[in-house]
Design a protein around this motif. Sequence first.
Motif, PDB file in Angstrom:
ATOM      1  N   THR A   5       0.906  -1.030  -0.052  1.00  0.00           N
ATOM      2  CA  THR A   5      -0.007  -0.157  -0.014  1.00  0.00           C
ATOM      3  C   THR A   5       0.909   1.126   0.176  1.00  0.00           C
ATOM      4  OG1 THR A   5      -1.719  -1.090   1.269  1.00  0.00           O
ATOM      5  CG2 THR A   5      -1.719   1.320   1.274  1.00  0.00           C
ATOM      6  N   GLN A  45      -0.989  -0.718  -4.192  1.00  0.00           N
ATOM      7  CA  GLN A  45      -2.472  -0.431  -4.085  1.00  0.00           C
ATOM      8  C   GLN A  45      -2.431   1.102  -3.601  1.00  0.00           C
ATOM      9  OE1 GLN A  45      -5.257   0.372  -5.042  1.00  0.00           O
ATOM     10  NE2 GLN A  45      -6.380  -1.534  -4.945  1.00  0.00           N
ATOM     11  N   ASP A  47      -3.690   4.553  -1.440  1.00  0.00           N
ATOM     12  CA  ASP A  47      -4.468   4.651  -0.081  1.00  0.00           C
ATOM     13  C   ASP A  47      -4.706   6.261  -0.132  1.00  0.00           C
ATOM     14  OD1 ASP A  47      -5.970   4.675   2.316  1.00  0.00           O
ATOM     15  OD2 ASP A  47      -4.292   4.478   3.559  1.00  0.00           O
TER      16      ASP A  47
END
Length: 383
Positions: A5, A45, A47
């Motif tokens: 992340t 990913q 955030d």
Amino acid sequence: MAVRTLGVVMNGVTGRMGYRQHLLRSVLAIREQGGVLLPDGSRVQLDPLLVGRNEDKLAEMAKLHGLTKWTTDLDAALGDDAYPLYFDAQLTAVREKSIIKAIDAGRHIYTEKPVAESVEGALDLARRAAAAGVKNGVVHDKLYLPGLLKLKRLVDSGFFGRILSVRGEFGYWVFEGDWQPAQRPSWNYRAEDGGGITVDMFCHWNYVLENLFGGVQAVTARTATHIPARWDEQGAEYQATADDAAYAIFELTDGVIAQLNSSWCVRVHRDELVEFQVDGTHGSAVAGLHGCRVQPREVTPRPVWNPDLRETQSFRDQWQEVPDNGEFDNGFKAQWEQFVRHVVADTPHPYDFLAGVRGIRLAEAGLKSSDEGKRIVLGDVAV
């Protein structure tokens, strides 16, 4: 492989560009596809932490997209080590101070352009980022559009032979705001708020020209405020203090001459809102945002000037469409992915703060050329 992340502070997402292109069509689209694919086959990913001045708008936006993290406190957002990347889509007038805060906090920076209101300010950001060792990138979205990707393919293949000239037309009619709402925010027409088409578009033209045809060596420009009075979002009349049109000749490396018109006071008689015609010894091309047509020298017609007779041939029908030969993603999203890979996997991303410096330098040179009525020669820039 496990998905990592990357926390991203996104400042200015309540604005049109920040929301539509960067949050909705880039970051949220990346989240929906499962993150950014890295060279080793793993994914990262995103955030997002939304930042803005309007608490109600942020809360509504977060709820709409299932996001839980938002704040009006930029300092607090930059103080959270879970968010090592800072993105800025604010008004130009307030961008520089926020980026300085992000650099001081040790954050990597990805930002809209112009990066600052002046060359000096942009150079200061580049020097600060270099001293802090943070990675930095500036949005160069036009380079990722299908039409310009096809044009780049032609350039790289040698299709044009020796490129002679580039002619570009950009613009459309932006309503004054009295009898129909304007399609652009009113600050675009106030110089004191960072408005003006020269500052807006010359930053684009600089990176388009230098990445496709050659660096800009000199500029001769004439700007204008064709419509002196407009009406703002509340329906109040105001005086336009920024230019709404700019007409320029750019001299590029290797003798290429580019002529680009930019106007918010022109009615469109083209296939797309922006078109570039490139002429070379071996062929020519006309590219827009999506399409690209070519005419090689072997099939170039032989027009004869005769004003006494109506022209019977259709010149537009004598051009051939360049095929897609692949799928094109959203240009903003594609560059977001490229910059994320740069941050996480140290892959190349050439469009840094110095590229942003060259953009605002060209805008300043264009305004100076218009004000002083002379050709402005550009030099090199370095940290």
